[in-house]
Design a protein around this motif. Structure first.
Motif, mmCIF file in Angstrom:
data_model
loop_
_atom_site.group_PDB
_atom_site.id
_atom_site.type_symbol
_atom_site.label_atom_id
_atom_site.label_comp_id
_atom_site.label_asym_id
_atom_site.label_seq_id
_atom_site.Cartn_x
_atom_site.Cartn_y
_atom_site.Cartn_z
ATOM 1 N N SER A 111 51.510 37.339 45.083
ATOM 2 C CA SER A 111 51.344 37.661 46.505
ATOM 3 C C SER A 111 50.163 38.608 46.750
ATOM 4 O O SER A 111 49.434 38.453 47.722
ATOM 5 N N LYS A 112 49.948 39.575 45.851
ATOM 6 C CA LYS A 112 48.815 40.485 46.009
ATOM 7 C C LYS A 112 47.498 39.718 45.887
ATOM 8 O O LYS A 112 46.567 39.947 46.666
ATOM 9 N N GLY A 113 47.427 38.795 44.939
ATOM 10 C CA GLY A 113 46.219 37.991 44.761
ATOM 11 C C GLY A 113 45.969 37.067 45.944
ATOM 12 O O GLY A 113 44.828 36.893 46.377
ATOM 13 N N LYS A 114 47.055 36.465 46.472
ATOM 14 C CA LYS A 114 46.916 35.588 47.642
ATOM 15 C C LYS A 114 46.409 36.366 48.845
ATOM 16 O O LYS A 114 45.536 35.898 49.583
ATOM 17 N N LYS A 115 46.964 37.554 49.030
ATOM 18 C CA LYS A 115 46.540 38.394 50.147
ATOM 19 C C LYS A 115 45.076 38.791 49.976
ATOM 20 O O LYS A 115 44.293 38.760 50.937
ATOM 21 N N TYR A 116 44.712 39.147 48.773
ATOM 22 C CA TYR A 116 43.342 39.545 48.499
ATOM 23 C C TYR A 116 42.377 38.386 48.760
ATOM 24 O O TYR A 116 41.342 38.562 49.405
ATOM 25 N N LEU A 117 42.721 37.206 48.284
ATOM 26 C CA LEU A 117 41.856 36.035 48.467
ATOM 27 C C LEU A 117 41.725 35.688 49.945
ATOM 28 O O LEU A 117 40.624 35.387 50.420
ATOM 29 N N ALA A 118 42.834 35.733 50.680
ATOM 30 C CA ALA A 118 42.789 35.429 52.113
ATOM 31 C C ALA A 118 41.918 36.441 52.854
ATOM 32 O O ALA A 118 41.114 36.066 53.716
ATOM 33 N N THR A 119 42.065 37.700 52.500
ATOM 34 C CA THR A 119 41.251 38.742 53.135
ATOM 35 C C THR A 119 39.781 38.547 52.800
ATOM 36 O O THR A 119 38.910 38.700 53.657
ATOM 37 N N TYR A 120 39.499 38.198 51.545
ATOM 38 C CA TYR A 120 38.112 37.971 51.138
ATOM 39 C C TYR A 120 37.483 36.867 51.974
ATOM 40 O O TYR A 120 36.348 36.976 52.428
ATOM 41 N N LYS A 121 38.233 35.790 52.185
ATOM 42 C CA LYS A 121 37.687 34.660 52.936
ATOM 43 C C LYS A 121 37.425 35.041 54.390
ATOM 44 O O LYS A 121 36.511 34.511 55.008
ATOM 45 N N GLN A 122 38.218 35.972 54.921
ATOM 46 C CA GLN A 122 38.023 36.390 56.308
ATOM 47 C C GLN A 122 36.876 37.387 56.439
ATOM 48 O O GLN A 122 36.134 37.374 57.397
ATOM 49 N N GLU A 123 36.762 38.270 55.476
ATOM 50 C CA GLU A 123 35.761 39.335 55.556
ATOM 51 C C GLU A 123 34.928 39.348 54.282
ATOM 52 O O GLU A 123 35.008 40.268 53.491
ATOM 53 N N THR A 124 34.119 38.352 54.123
ATOM 54 C CA THR A 124 33.386 38.149 52.879
ATOM 55 C C THR A 124 32.578 39.374 52.459
ATOM 56 O O THR A 124 32.639 39.789 51.303
ATOM 57 N N THR A 125 31.860 39.990 53.315
ATOM 58 C CA THR A 125 30.985 41.088 52.891
ATOM 59 C C THR A 125 31.773 42.308 52.454
ATOM 60 O O THR A 125 31.446 42.931 51.454
ATOM 61 N N LYS A 126 32.840 42.655 53.163
ATOM 62 C CA LYS A 126 33.627 43.826 52.782
ATOM 63 C C LYS A 126 34.311 43.608 51.439
ATOM 64 O O LYS A 126 34.333 44.473 50.588
ATOM 65 N N GLN A 127 34.904 42.436 51.232
ATOM 66 C CA GLN A 127 35.609 42.160 49.986
ATOM 67 C C GLN A 127 34.650 42.065 48.827
ATOM 68 O O GLN A 127 34.996 42.400 47.713
ATOM 69 N N GLY A 128 33.416 41.591 49.066
ATOM 70 C CA GLY A 128 32.435 41.549 48.000
ATOM 71 C C GLY A 128 32.211 42.930 47.422
ATOM 72 O O GLY A 128 32.107 43.113 46.227
ATOM 73 N N LEU A 129 32.207 43.933 48.262
ATOM 74 C CA LEU A 129 32.044 45.296 47.788
ATOM 75 C C LEU A 129 33.271 45.774 47.032
ATOM 76 O O LEU A 129 33.176 46.479 46.058
ATOM 77 N N SER A 130 34.460 45.369 47.481
ATOM 78 C CA SER A 130 35.668 45.853 46.830
ATOM 79 C C SER A 130 35.883 45.222 45.460
ATOM 80 O O SER A 130 36.694 45.711 44.692
ATOM 81 N N LEU A 131 35.187 44.158 45.128
ATOM 82 C CA LEU A 131 35.299 43.570 43.793
ATOM 83 C C LEU A 131 34.493 44.357 42.759
ATOM 84 O O LEU A 131 34.700 44.199 41.571
ATOM 85 N N ASN A 132 33.601 45.184 43.193
ATOM 86 C CA ASN A 132 32.771 45.924 42.249
ATOM 87 C C ASN A 132 33.570 46.750 41.246
ATOM 88 O O ASN A 132 33.199 46.794 40.078
ATOM 89 N N PRO A 133 34.667 47.414 41.653
ATOM 90 C CA PRO A 133 35.444 48.139 40.621
ATOM 91 C C PRO A 133 35.987 47.214 39.527
ATOM 92 O O PRO A 133 36.024 47.601 38.361
ATOM 93 N N PHE A 134 36.397 45.988 39.886
ATOM 94 C CA PHE A 134 36.873 45.049 38.870
ATOM 95 C C PHE A 134 35.754 44.686 37.911
ATOM 96 O O PHE A 134 35.932 44.633 36.705
ATOM 97 N N ILE A 135 34.593 44.411 38.488
ATOM 98 C CA ILE A 135 33.458 44.013 37.668
ATOM 99 C C ILE A 135 33.060 45.153 36.736
ATOM 100 O O ILE A 135 32.825 44.949 35.552
ATOM 101 N N THR A 136 33.025 46.362 37.261
ATOM 102 C CA THR A 136 32.666 47.515 36.437
ATOM 103 C C THR A 136 33.689 47.742 35.341
ATOM 104 O O THR A 136 33.352 47.966 34.185
#
Length: 140
Positions: A111-136
């Motif tokens: 459910s957390k992943g589904k929510k995250y993916l749905a939010t990313y699709k709605q707000e692509t630029t904001k979620q792109g920034l929030s993925l940086n901690p995972f990448i790091t």
């Protein structure tokens, strides 16, 4: 199962590498080189493609890899092991769950992943920034 590397570090310190040491500068340079190398492999698009691949059904690593390849996602083409590193990271971040079935580990979006993916699709630029901690984190 016994861990074959359990006492490796202490054994190495007593024998082959007993007189060998790295300076802090060298250690930091190696960490930076690893981080830079891996950071280039985990792009936001790669993580999103991975999450989308398990969005509707559970898949094992091989089938995830095949689906990513079919979608022209080539981040893991020459280093399939990195796929499992990223799957493990996303599992630790509680975005994926896994189950063992017949000696294969199947991953699915929770459910957390589904929510995250749905939010990313709605707000692509904001979620792109929030993925940086995972990448790091994946690069350390």
């Amino acid at each position: 199962m016994n861990d074959p590397f359990k006492n490796l570090k202490s054994s190495m310190e007593k024998s082959i590498f007993k007189d060998f040491s790295f300076s802090n500068e060298r250690k930091n340079a190696v960490r930076e080189a690893i981080r830079t190398n891996q950071q280039s492999q985990f792009h936001t698009e790669t993580i999103i493609a991975l999450l989308e691949s398990v969005q509707h059904e559970s898949k094992d690593g091989y089938n995830i890899s095949v689906q990513l390849f079919q979608k022209h996602e080539r981040a893991f083409q020459k280093n399939e092991g990195q796929l499992y590193t990223l799957l493990h990271l996303l599992e630790n971040k509680e975005m994926l769950t896994s189950n063992w079935i017949n000696d294969k580990k199947y991953y699915s979006l929770n459910s957390k992943g589904k929510k995250y993916l749905a939010t990313y699709k709605q707000e692509t630029t904001k979620q792109g920034l929030s993925l940086n901690p995972f990448i790091t984190e994946a690069s350390l």
